[in-house]
Design a protein around this motif. Structure first.
Motif, short mmCIF file in Angstrom:
data_model
loop_
_atom_site.label_atom_id
_atom_site.label_comp_id
_atom_site.label_asym_id
_atom_site.label_seq_id
_atom_site.Cartn_x
_atom_site.Cartn_y
_atom_site.Cartn_z
N UNK A 297 -0.16 2.41 8.94
CA UNK A 297 0.91 3.37 8.45
C UNK A 297 2.39 2.86 8.33
N UNK B 192 10.53 2.87 -4.19
CA UNK B 192 10.36 4.13 -3.38
C UNK B 192 9.21 3.89 -2.43
N UNK C 176 5.46 3.54 -3.83
CA UNK C 176 5.12 4.61 -5.03
C UNK C 176 5.67 4.12 -6.32
N UNK C 177 6.84 3.63 -6.36
CA UNK C 177 7.46 3.00 -7.56
C UNK C 177 8.48 1.76 -7.12
N UNK D 89 0.78 -1.21 -0.01
CA UNK D 89 0.02 0.05 -0.09
C UNK D 89 0.71 1.35 0.00
N UNK D 90 2.16 1.26 0.14
CA UNK D 90 3.16 2.34 0.29
C UNK D 90 4.18 2.42 -0.81
N UNK E 223 -10.58 -0.16 6.88
CA UNK E 223 -9.32 -0.54 6.32
C UNK E 223 -8.48 -1.51 7.21
N UNK F 79 4.27 7.57 5.98
CA UNK F 79 3.02 8.38 6.32
C UNK F 79 3.55 9.15 7.67
N UNK G 286 9.76 9.91 1.50
CA UNK G 286 9.75 8.32 1.06
C UNK G 286 11.26 7.91 1.41
N UNK H 192 6.55 5.10 0.45
CA UNK H 192 6.03 6.35 0.99
C UNK H 192 5.89 6.30 2.59
#
Lengths: 475, 203
Positions: free
Chosen positions: A127, A28, A19-20, A16-17, A266, A32, A162, A30
């Protein structure tokens, strides 16, 4: 993308985190929430300044002082130590310049970063949470992916929100059964470290599962996750459940109303799927745990309080024999000595491992109506100003003071020997902190790690003691 | 960051497991706001005696190991605290490569960020390199990152593994923040999506 493979709690938060993803598997990732403190951030802010970079998300960042401050009233004047003062003042300048929210020393909410994160609802399930501190693993108790980073990574997060990371391997430690009377979360995690060793979790994230973990309150889960790093794992986690949601609800920075409900919806999807793959599985039976205490200078050197100091001659190989001998020399121990015969000079109840209100309640229940042994200095250091206020409203400060304990202000205190609370060379300390490394609590200091209940018992006995011999007296 | 390509130098033998970052640099030396000048505090608790004089028994106080650029150790080197002061102190002393069976994860990361190459090799090979290192100036080791080999004094080449991305950054001395900032549009996109799905993270 439809995800059909059963995934672990870690996999889900990781996925879920991202980015790429880069070709070699580096992602990468992310972040929180970014918690910062005075010791590992100055060089990061300085580098941002030099490169003309900004903090990407001040709203996802928070700063607090905890490591090098005094835990007595002197801290509200001028900080005596010039280097500590400079570090605190540097943080204050940096947060002002970069617009980062800050909890100053004079704020009632000030405390150890790993206590205030969950307490204020800054740290939430699901998170990704980082901090320039290895005990960031603590926040994984909420069902978050939380890990410690170095200062270059602090700078990376400040600038980009990130991190460049490779996914960790999954390890599950299942603790079945019911914990015996006298044992707490600290005994569970010390037993786990004794079992898998301090490098056992290297390269892994540990998910703690099983009946005994489910039965822990959030403070207990934080104690367990806190010491994941002592088992070699950068992060430890417990799947979020009703205990988690009840804990988070109503905290100052937690989502409210409908936002809370959709967050819970969630968070409820996060627990590991049946059949999810773990690279390593370890099982322990809680019922077999006896109150634990470390004897050496690595957290894996742990034994039941009923044990005796090991003999180097019993070690299989020469390197291990030399290592054990070195530890005995440093710790001032003789093979075969009963652990319960070891006299202590200092008792420290505090640190990000064990300074929450639940920890203080347990310690106070042992201390109530009794006296600290002659010649023992015993400190109780609440993890935050809010913990301190709560304890005082319950009268715990009086219980401790009446018994002869010092009741101090919030901070890292004697966990790490970088503020005025330190051991003197040769002093033996029963400590609820997380590291018994040589010199950790001050050069030449000798640390025995144990639970808050066991620490209280040691203070009363003047030696390492079996808390099961100390039944709580009535209030 | 200074690039790391090949390094030929004296290796210091530190035949201990679980060398933690408190040992590499005790917490009382973390009260600095600089990255440099920490070399004098490297291994301070064992390198100096109580009166501040050098402990002659400690390896880095002996010739030729004062000039060491490589350190050989055993399991779990750099375990414990996340302090980047540990690689800063090693670098400031002159160490640019540590070889051990395995490393604390955070130390391992921190090393790459500072142009220090941590190399994982099996215990048996570390024991051989430990013997080489004991020969001091007569036994320089070469670390060739491009070819991913450690060359022993007898010419034997020992291959090692390293992440492709980290190798690229090290070989070229690249700042990874600069690299990530080039991906800003992807980060913007992630945030927009996350903000829609989990608005409480942006409250």
């Amino acid at each position: 993308m439809t995800e059909t493979r059963p995934r672990t709690l870690f996999d889900k938060i990781w996925d879920a985190h991202v980015v790429e993803a880069l070709p070699d598997g580096t992602a990468i990732l992310y972040i929180d929430k970014h918690l910062t403190h005075e010791v590992t951030s100055p060089q990061a802010f300085e580098a941002l300044r030099a490169a003309g970079r900004k903090v990407r998300r001040p709203d996802a960042t928070i700063a607090v002082v905890d490591h090098n401050i005094a835990t007595d009233a002197s801290r509200y004047g001028t900080i005596e130590d010039p280097e500590s003062r400079q570090q605190v003042e540097t943080l204050e300048r940096n947060v002002a310049e970069f617009g980062v929210p800050y909890i100053p020393l004079t704020d009632a909410r000030q405390g150890i970063v790993h206590v205030i994160g969950p307490e204020l609802g800054l740290s939430l399930p699901g998170m990704t949470i980082v901090c320039g501190d290895s005990h960031t693993s603590t926040h994984g108790a909420l069902g978050a992916l939380a890990f410690g980073i170095g200062t270059s990574e602090v700078e990376h997060v400040l600038a980009t929100q990130t991190l460049l990371q490779k996914p960790a391997k999954n390890m599950r430690v299942t603790v079945d059964g019911t914990l015996p009377v006298g044992c707490t979360a600290k005994d569970i995690v010390l037993a786990i470290i004794g079992h898998i060793g301090t490098a056992g979790g290297n390269g892994h994230v540990i998910e703690y599962a099983g009946e005994a973990i489910r039965a822990l309150d959030m403070a207990g889960r934080m104690t367990v996750c806190n010491m994941s790093i002592e088992a070699g794992a950068r992060a430890g986690m417990v799947a979020p459940d009703q205990t988690t949601f009840d804990y988070v609800k109503g905290r100052p920075f937690a989502p409210k109303g409908e936002a809370f409900d959709s967050a819970v919806a969630w968070w409820s999807t996060l627990p590991s799927d049946p059949g999810a793959h773990f690279d390593r599985e370890v099982r322990l039976d809680a019922a077999q745990i006896i109150p634990q205490v470390t004897w050496g200078t690595s957290p894996e050197d742990v034994l039941p309080i009923t044990g005796v100091v090991p003999n180097p001659a019993d070690q299989a190989d020469e390197a291990k024999r030399a290592q054990v001998q070195r530890m005995l020399d440093y710790m001032g121990l003789t093979p075969g000595q009963r652990l319960q015969d070891l006299k202590v000079d200092v008792v420290f109840i505090g640190s990000c491992t064990n300074s929450r209100i639940e920890d203080l309640r347990v310690a106070a229940s042992i201390a109530r109506g009794r006296k600290v042994a002659d010649g023992v200095r015993a400190l109780v250091v609440p993890g935050s100003g809010l913990v301190k206020a709560q304890a005082e409203s319950e009268g715990l400060n009086r219980v401790f003071r009446d018994a002869g304990f010092e009741w101090r202000e919030a901070g890292c205190s004697m966990c790490l020997g970088m503020n005025p609370d330190k051991l003197k060379p040769g002093q033996r300390c029963a400590s609820t902190s997380n590291r018994n490394f040589e010199g950790r609590q001050g050069p030449g200091g000798r640390t025995h790690l144990l639970s808050p209940a066991m620490a209280a018992a040691a203070a009363l006995a003047g030696r390492l003691a079996d808390v099961r011999d100390f039944q709580p007296k009535g209030a | 960051m200074r690039a790391f390509t090949t390094l030929t130098g004296i290796a210091a033998p530190l035949p201990q497991a679980n060398v933690d970052t408190d040992k590499i640099i005790p917490a009382r030396f973390l009260k600095t706001i600089a990255r440099t000048g920490l070399g004098k505090n490297l291994f301070a608790n064992v390198r100096y005696r109580e009166d501040g004089s050098e402990n002659p028994d400690f390896i880095l106080n002996r010739e030729p190991y004062r000039q060491s650029e490589i350190l050989i150790a055993y399991e779990n080197f750099g375990c414990g605290s996340s302090r980047e002061h540990a690689p800063w102190a090693l670098l400031d002393f002159g160490i640019r490569c540590v070889i051990a069976p395995d490393f604390g994860d955070i130390f391992h990361n921190n090393s790459f960020k500072n142009g220090i190459l941590p190399i994982r090799l099996p215990r048996a090979i570390c024991e051989q390199l430990m013997e080489d290192a004991k020969l001091g100036a007569n036994a320089r080791l070469t670390v060739d990152l491009e070819r991913q080999v450690v060359v022993r004094p007898n010419g034997e080449e020992i291959p090692f593994e390293v992440d492709a991305f980290r190798k690229h950054l090290l070989l070229n001395g690249l700042d990874d923040i600069g690299q990530t900032m080039q991906r800003a549009p992807a980060i913007d996109g992630f945030e927009a999506k996350q903000r829609a799905a989990q608005p409480w993270l942006y409250a």
